[in-house]
Write a protein that holds these residues in place. Structure first.
Motif, PDB file in Angstrom:
ATOM      1  N   GLU A 189      35.108   7.913  39.527  1.00  0.00           N
ATOM      2  CA  GLU A 189      34.161   9.010  39.740  1.00  0.00           C
ATOM      3  C   GLU A 189      34.946  10.227  40.207  1.00  0.00           C
ATOM      4  N   LEU A 190      35.268  11.090  39.292  1.00  0.00           N
ATOM      5  CA  LEU A 190      36.035  12.297  39.590  1.00  0.00           C
ATOM      6  C   LEU A 190      35.373  13.496  38.924  1.00  0.00           C
ATOM      7  N   GLU A 200      36.836  19.120  37.325  1.00  0.00           N
ATOM      8  CA  GLU A 200      37.892  19.982  37.859  1.00  0.00           C
ATOM      9  C   GLU A 200      39.153  19.179  38.173  1.00  0.00           C
ATOM     10  N   LYS A 201      38.981  18.025  38.792  1.00  0.00           N
ATOM     11  CA  LYS A 201      40.140  17.200  39.136  1.00  0.00           C
ATOM     12  C   LYS A 201      40.818  16.657  37.883  1.00  0.00           C
ATOM     13  N   ILE A 202      40.048  16.286  36.894  1.00  0.00           N
ATOM     14  CA  ILE A 202      40.621  15.767  35.654  1.00  0.00           C
ATOM     15  C   ILE A 202      41.395  16.867  34.935  1.00  0.00           C
ATOM     16  N   LEU A 203      40.836  18.049  34.893  1.00  0.00           N
ATOM     17  CA  LEU A 203      41.534  19.171  34.262  1.00  0.00           C
ATOM     18  C   LEU A 203      42.779  19.555  35.050  1.00  0.00           C
ATOM     19  N   ASN A 204      42.703  19.423  36.358  1.00  0.00           N
ATOM     20  CA  ASN A 204      43.838  19.805  37.196  1.00  0.00           C
ATOM     21  C   ASN A 204      45.043  18.921  36.937  1.00  0.00           C
ATOM     22  N   VAL A 205      44.823  17.613  36.741  1.00  0.00           N
ATOM     23  CA  VAL A 205      45.971  16.725  36.519  1.00  0.00           C
ATOM     24  C   VAL A 205      46.684  17.082  35.219  1.00  0.00           C
ATOM     25  N   MET A 206      45.977  17.708  34.302  1.00  0.00           N
ATOM     26  CA  MET A 206      46.564  18.092  33.022  1.00  0.00           C
ATOM     27  C   MET A 206      47.500  19.294  33.152  1.00  0.00           C
ATOM     28  N   ARG A 266      47.041   7.782  43.431  1.00  0.00           N
ATOM     29  CA  ARG A 266      46.040   6.962  42.737  1.00  0.00           C
ATOM     30  C   ARG A 266      45.027   7.849  42.021  1.00  0.00           C
ATOM     31  N   GLU A 267      44.610   8.917  42.680  1.00  0.00           N
ATOM     32  CA  GLU A 267      43.663   9.839  42.055  1.00  0.00           C
ATOM     33  C   GLU A 267      44.290  10.499  40.830  1.00  0.00           C
ATOM     34  N   ASN A 268      45.573  10.776  40.890  1.00  0.00           N
ATOM     35  CA  ASN A 268      46.260  11.348  39.722  1.00  0.00           C
ATOM     36  C   ASN A 268      46.229  10.375  38.547  1.00  0.00           C
ATOM     37  N   ARG A 282      43.809   8.805  33.415  1.00  0.00           N
ATOM     38  CA  ARG A 282      43.077   7.839  32.579  1.00  0.00           C
ATOM     39  C   ARG A 282      41.886   8.504  31.919  1.00  0.00           C
ATOM     40  N   MET A 283      41.166   9.312  32.673  1.00  0.00           N
ATOM     41  CA  MET A 283      39.997   9.976  32.116  1.00  0.00           C
ATOM     42  C   MET A 283      40.392  11.098  31.158  1.00  0.00           C
ATOM     43  N   ALA A 284      41.516  11.751  31.438  1.00  0.00           N
ATOM     44  CA  ALA A 284      41.937  12.888  30.616  1.00  0.00           C
ATOM     45  C   ALA A 284      42.299  12.486  29.205  1.00  0.00           C
ATOM     46  N   VAL A 285      42.791  11.254  29.006  1.00  0.00           N
ATOM     47  CA  VAL A 285      43.223  10.862  27.658  1.00  0.00           C
ATOM     48  C   VAL A 285      42.073  10.355  26.786  1.00  0.00           C
ATOM     49  N   ILE A 286      40.915  10.108  27.391  1.00  0.00           N
ATOM     50  CA  ILE A 286      39.808   9.533  26.616  1.00  0.00           C
ATOM     51  C   ILE A 286      39.469  10.360  25.378  1.00  0.00           C
ATOM     52  N   PRO A 287      39.313  11.687  25.488  1.00  0.00           N
ATOM     53  CA  PRO A 287      38.973  12.445  24.277  1.00  0.00           C
ATOM     54  C   PRO A 287      40.176  12.723  23.365  1.00  0.00           C
ATOM     55  N   LEU A 288      41.364  12.379  23.796  1.00  0.00           N
ATOM     56  CA  LEU A 288      42.565  12.740  23.034  1.00  0.00           C
ATOM     57  C   LEU A 288      43.102  11.615  22.155  1.00  0.00           C
ATOM     58  N   ILE A 289      42.928  10.381  22.603  1.00  0.00           N
ATOM     59  CA  ILE A 289      43.528   9.248  21.884  1.00  0.00           C
ATOM     60  C   ILE A 289      42.504   8.595  20.968  1.00  0.00           C
ATOM     61  N   ARG A 290      42.877   8.498  19.710  1.00  0.00           N
ATOM     62  CA  ARG A 290      42.083   7.732  18.758  1.00  0.00           C
ATOM     63  C   ARG A 290      42.882   6.471  18.421  1.00  0.00           C
ATOM     64  N   LYS A 291      42.318   5.318  18.740  1.00  0.00           N
ATOM     65  CA  LYS A 291      43.065   4.064  18.591  1.00  0.00           C
ATOM     66  C   LYS A 291      43.582   3.863  17.181  1.00  0.00           C
ATOM     67  N   GLU A 292      42.756   4.200  16.208  1.00  0.00           N
ATOM     68  CA  GLU A 292      43.119   3.907  14.822  1.00  0.00           C
ATOM     69  C   GLU A 292      44.268   4.766  14.308  1.00  0.00           C
ATOM     70  N   SER A 293      44.568   5.873  14.987  1.00  0.00           N
ATOM     71  CA  SER A 293      45.637   6.750  14.496  1.00  0.00           C
ATOM     72  C   SER A 293      46.672   7.064  15.579  1.00  0.00           C
TER      73      SER A 293
END
Length: 218
Positions: A154-155, A158-164, A178-180, A185-196
Motif C-alpha cells: 500500500e503505497l 507519489e512514492k512509486i513515481l519517486n523511486v523511479m 524495504r519501501e524502495n 515492484r509496483m513501478a514495473v507492473i505497467p512496464l513488463i509484458r511477460k510474453e515479450s
C-alpha cells in the motif's frame, strides 16, 4: 567506476571457486564447508524450482550464473553478501551468493532474474542503461515473499513515481530500503509484458534505450 564494477574482489573470487576447496554440487553451484552434505538434494530441488519459476514466467533462461551457498553469516559477509543473498557482476557471467536466509526458491529466483537480465542486455548496458529500480522490481516479479506481493503493498503513487528517479545504487539502497523495493515492484507492473520480456531486453542489447523499449508498454 566501471573498472571497480568489473574487477571487484568477490567477482574474481568466484572465478577461483573450483580451486578453493568448496564442494561442487555441479559445475556452477558450490557449497561452503558449513553446508551439510545431507542438504544437497534439498538445495538442488530449490534451484530447479527457481529455474522452473523463471521459465514458466518469462521463458527458458540463458544465463548460467555461478552460485555460492553458505549457512554461515560470517562466510556470506566475506563474499560481499548479507544473511540473505547478493549477486556480483562479471563481464562474462554473474555470481550469486546465498546466505542462510536466502536458501529458498523466492530468493534464488530473484537473484537468477538479475543474472538473466544482465545476460540478456550485457554488463555495460545493465550498468549504464537499465535503472536499478527496474532491475530490482523485475527480480521481485519472481519473488513471492509476502512483503513484496502487490496485493500486500500500500503505497501512494507519489512514492512509486519517486523511486523511479533513483538512478544510482546509492540512492536506491538508502533510506527506507524495504519501501524502495516495494515501490520498485509496483513501478514495473505497467512496464513488463511477460510474453515479450526477453525480446524487449534483446532490443536494449541491440541499441535501443531503456525508455524507448519499456515505456512503450505503458
Amino acid at each position: 567506476m566501471l573498472t571497480g564494477a568489473f574487477f571487484q574482489r568477490h567477482s574474481l573470487a568466484c572465478e577461483l571457486l573450483p580451486f578453493m576447496g568448496y564442494e561442487e554440487l555441479n559445475r556452477n553451484v558450490f557449497l561452503a564447508s558449513d553446508v551439510s552434505s545431507d542438504r544437497i538434494d534439498e538445495l538442488t530441488e530449490m534451484i530447479d524450482l527457481a529455474v522452473k519459476r523463471l521459465t514458466e514466467t518469462y521463458g527458458v533462461p540463458i544465463a548460467t550464473p555461478r552460485i555460492v551457498i553458505t549457512s554461515d553469516v560470517a562466510v556470506a559477509a566475506k563474499w560481499g553478501s548479507n544473511e540473505t543473498g547478493a549477486m556480483h557482476r562479471m563481464p562474462w557471467c554473474s555470481c550469486i551468493v546465498l546466505g542462510p536466509e536466502g536458501q529458498n526458491v523466492d530468493v534464488i529466483a530473484h537473484e537468477m532474474l538479475h543474472a538473466e537480465l544482465q545476460r540478456r542486455v550485457g554488463l555495460l548496458k545493465i550498468l549504464n542503461e537499465v535503472p536499478v529500480w527496474f532491475d530490482e522490481g523485475a527480480a521481485l516479479t519472481l519473488d513471492n515473499r509476502e512483503p513484496f506481493l502487490p496485493e500486500n503493498i500500500e503505497l501512494s503513487d507519489e512514492k512509486i513515481l519517486n523511486v523511479m528517479t533513483f538512478d544510482t545504487h546509492k540512492a536506491f539502497f538508502s533510506g527506507k530500503i524495504r519501501e524502495n523495493y516495494q515501490s520498485a515492484r509496483m513501478a514495473v507492473i505497467p512496464l513488463i509484458r511477460k510474453e515479450s520480456f526477453y525480446e524487449d531486453l534483446d532490443r536494449i542489447k541491440s541499441g535501443k534505450s531503456f525508455h524507448a523499449v519499456f515505456y512503450k508498454n505503458k
